[in-house]
Design a protein around this motif. Sequence first.
Motif, PDB file in Angstrom:
ATOM      1  N   ALA A 103       0.838  -1.199   0.000  1.00  0.00           N
ATOM      2  CA  ALA A 103       0.000   0.000   0.000  1.00  0.00           C
ATOM      3  C   ALA A 103       0.871   1.246   0.000  1.00  0.00           C
ATOM      4  CB  ALA A 103      -0.921   0.001   1.217  1.00  0.00           C
ATOM      5  N   TYR A 104       0.336   2.323  -0.603  1.00  0.00           N
ATOM      6  CA  TYR A 104       1.086   3.580  -0.592  1.00  0.00           C
ATOM      7  C   TYR A 104       0.221   4.735  -0.110  1.00  0.00           C
ATOM      8  CZ  TYR A 104      -0.913   5.259  -5.110  1.00  0.00           C
ATOM      9  OH  TYR A 104      -1.740   5.693  -6.117  1.00  0.00           O
ATOM     10  N   HIS A 105       0.915   5.749   0.391  1.00  0.00           N
ATOM     11  CA  HIS A 105       0.283   6.958   0.924  1.00  0.00           C
ATOM     12  C   HIS A 105       0.771   8.158   0.137  1.00  0.00           C
ATOM     13  CE1 HIS A 105      -1.100   9.915   3.951  1.00  0.00           C
ATOM     14  NE2 HIS A 105       0.046  10.534   3.691  1.00  0.00           N
ATOM     15  N   PHE A 106      -0.160   8.993  -0.344  1.00  0.00           N
ATOM     16  CA  PHE A 106       0.220  10.236  -1.008  1.00  0.00           C
ATOM     17  C   PHE A 106       0.438  11.297   0.064  1.00  0.00           C
ATOM     18  CE2 PHE A 106      -0.363  14.300  -3.052  1.00  0.00           C
ATOM     19  CZ  PHE A 106       0.289  14.147  -4.267  1.00  0.00           C
ATOM     20  N   TYR A 107       1.691  11.733   0.195  1.00  0.00           N
ATOM     21  CA  TYR A 107       2.071  12.655   1.258  1.00  0.00           C
ATOM     22  C   TYR A 107       1.683  14.085   0.901  1.00  0.00           C
ATOM     23  CZ  TYR A 107       4.872  14.568   5.073  1.00  0.00           C
ATOM     24  OH  TYR A 107       5.280  15.207   6.218  1.00  0.00           O
ATOM     25  N   ARG A 108       0.905  14.707   1.786  1.00  0.00           N
ATOM     26  CA  ARG A 108       0.533  16.108   1.620  1.00  0.00           C
ATOM     27  C   ARG A 108       1.560  16.985   2.321  1.00  0.00           C
ATOM     28  NH1 ARG A 108      -2.612  17.788  -2.463  1.00  0.00           N
ATOM     29  NH2 ARG A 108      -4.478  16.522  -2.687  1.00  0.00           N
ATOM     30  N   LEU A 109       2.180  17.884   1.572  1.00  0.00           N
ATOM     31  CA  LEU A 109       3.273  18.689   2.105  1.00  0.00           C
ATOM     32  C   LEU A 109       2.814  19.688   3.161  1.00  0.00           C
ATOM     33  CD1 LEU A 109       5.233  19.431  -1.198  1.00  0.00           C
ATOM     34  CD2 LEU A 109       5.402  17.455   0.322  1.00  0.00           C
ATOM     35  N   CYS A 110       1.508  19.895   3.281  1.00  0.00           N
ATOM     36  CA  CYS A 110       1.006  20.870   4.246  1.00  0.00           C
ATOM     37  C   CYS A 110       0.451  20.214   5.513  1.00  0.00           C
ATOM     38  CB  CYS A 110      -0.073  21.739   3.608  1.00  0.00           C
ATOM     39  SG  CYS A 110      -1.422  20.788   2.871  1.00  0.00           S
ATOM     40  N   ARG A 111       0.599  18.903   5.651  1.00  0.00           N
ATOM     41  CA  ARG A 111       0.131  18.218   6.858  1.00  0.00           C
ATOM     42  C   ARG A 111       1.323  17.611   7.584  1.00  0.00           C
ATOM     43  NH1 ARG A 111      -5.313  17.072   6.807  1.00  0.00           N
ATOM     44  NH2 ARG A 111      -4.986  16.900   9.061  1.00  0.00           N
ATOM     45  N   ASP A 112       1.218  17.526   8.905  1.00  0.00           N
ATOM     46  CA  ASP A 112       2.371  16.998   9.635  1.00  0.00           C
ATOM     47  C   ASP A 112       2.450  15.478   9.502  1.00  0.00           C
ATOM     48  OD1 ASP A 112       0.319  17.560  12.287  1.00  0.00           O
ATOM     49  OD2 ASP A 112       1.299  15.605  12.164  1.00  0.00           O
ATOM     50  N   GLY A 113       3.656  14.969   9.667  1.00  0.00           N
ATOM     51  CA  GLY A 113       3.915  13.557   9.431  1.00  0.00           C
ATOM     52  C   GLY A 113       3.190  12.628  10.378  1.00  0.00           C
ATOM     53  N   ARG A 114       3.021  13.033  11.619  1.00  0.00           N
ATOM     54  CA  ARG A 114       2.374  12.171  12.606  1.00  0.00           C
ATOM     55  C   ARG A 114       0.929  11.881  12.222  1.00  0.00           C
ATOM     56  NH1 ARG A 114      -1.047  13.034  16.506  1.00  0.00           N
ATOM     57  NH2 ARG A 114      -0.921  15.300  16.203  1.00  0.00           N
ATOM     58  N   ILE A 115       0.187  12.910  11.821  1.00  0.00           N
ATOM     59  CA  ILE A 115      -1.215  12.735  11.448  1.00  0.00           C
ATOM     60  C   ILE A 115      -1.338  11.858  10.206  1.00  0.00           C
ATOM     61  CG2 ILE A 115      -3.253  13.949  10.578  1.00  0.00           C
ATOM     62  CD1 ILE A 115      -2.516  16.282  12.387  1.00  0.00           C
ATOM     63  N   GLN A 116      -0.433  12.047   9.252  1.00  0.00           N
ATOM     64  CA  GLN A 116      -0.490  11.256   8.023  1.00  0.00           C
ATOM     65  C   GLN A 116      -0.139   9.793   8.294  1.00  0.00           C
ATOM     66  OE1 GLN A 116       0.500  13.190   4.250  1.00  0.00           O
ATOM     67  NE2 GLN A 116       1.474  14.839   5.406  1.00  0.00           N
ATOM     68  N   ALA A 117       0.825   9.570   9.172  1.00  0.00           N
ATOM     69  CA  ALA A 117       1.170   8.196   9.541  1.00  0.00           C
ATOM     70  C   ALA A 117      -0.016   7.511  10.213  1.00  0.00           C
ATOM     71  CB  ALA A 117       2.379   8.198  10.473  1.00  0.00           C
ATOM     72  N   GLN A 118      -0.701   8.236  11.074  1.00  0.00           N
ATOM     73  CA  GLN A 118      -1.857   7.678  11.768  1.00  0.00           C
ATOM     74  C   GLN A 118      -2.954   7.296  10.780  1.00  0.00           C
ATOM     75  OE1 GLN A 118      -3.460  10.278  14.764  1.00  0.00           O
ATOM     76  NE2 GLN A 118      -5.126   8.874  15.328  1.00  0.00           N
ATOM     77  N   ASN A 119      -3.177   8.133   9.781  1.00  0.00           N
ATOM     78  CA  ASN A 119      -4.189   7.845   8.763  1.00  0.00           C
ATOM     79  C   ASN A 119      -3.864   6.546   8.034  1.00  0.00           C
ATOM     80  OD1 ASN A 119      -6.384   8.181   6.999  1.00  0.00           O
ATOM     81  ND2 ASN A 119      -5.240   9.521   5.625  1.00  0.00           N
TER      82      ASN A 119
END
Length: 261
Positions: A103-119
Amino acid sequence: MPKQRTAKNSYKKIYASCAGLGIACLALFVYTFFLHHNPASAQEYPIKGFDVSHHQGEIEWRKISPKTFQFIYLKATEGGDFKDRKFQDNWIQAREQGFLVGAYHFYRLCRDGRIQAQNFIETVPNKADALPPVIDLEYDSNCINTYTKEQLLKEIQVMHDQLYQHYGKQPIFYISKSFYNIILAGQFTKTPLWVREYQSKPDLKNNPAWLFWQHTNQGKIKGISKEVDLNVFYGSQYEWAHFLEQNGIDRSKYFQNLRSK
């Protein structure tokens, strides 16, 4: 006579204009159909795969063979709250058909890494036989200037580390050439790279090694009605088996597929 000479000169100008236009059109045709649309050749790499998201719509997984495509990546999440609506169905059906799936995650440059990892962690099951998680890093016009380069690298590190800790597998960075050269060059030197490059083989600043290469976004696969991103692994069949073993994936299933070809 003067009028006749004027007419001849006018015809010459018209012919010259048409000739010039013809050359320009021919050049555009050559670029469009032979340079721009023709994918870079990846025939020398035996391990092939593809990646999909909800943009491909309904996929008839039974029509696609694990003997033809040795790995598949599915879009799972994006940013801090977006979840791909087709991920769960694709994840279940692809695995049922015997594919090696990640699986892959599209990283949003305006969101912090912790929240994106949790998602991502909330969405993607922690399966021992799954391929390593991928973080898709490319320029995002909606929030490109939110962080400084140093802050952005720190946030990417946070997500990288949380995925590594949760899944127990070294994450992979999917990158565009421009993003790597400007932001990542010289950073995360132990993180494998999946490079998007459609015109030639991957050619990045400082010439780092790459693991996967997305060589076209115009692939045709029976069972998928829309165009698909096609990828290859950098290595032989036995190097692929070693990669699987490093990630805790039973490689006997892969060799069984090879023997049944």
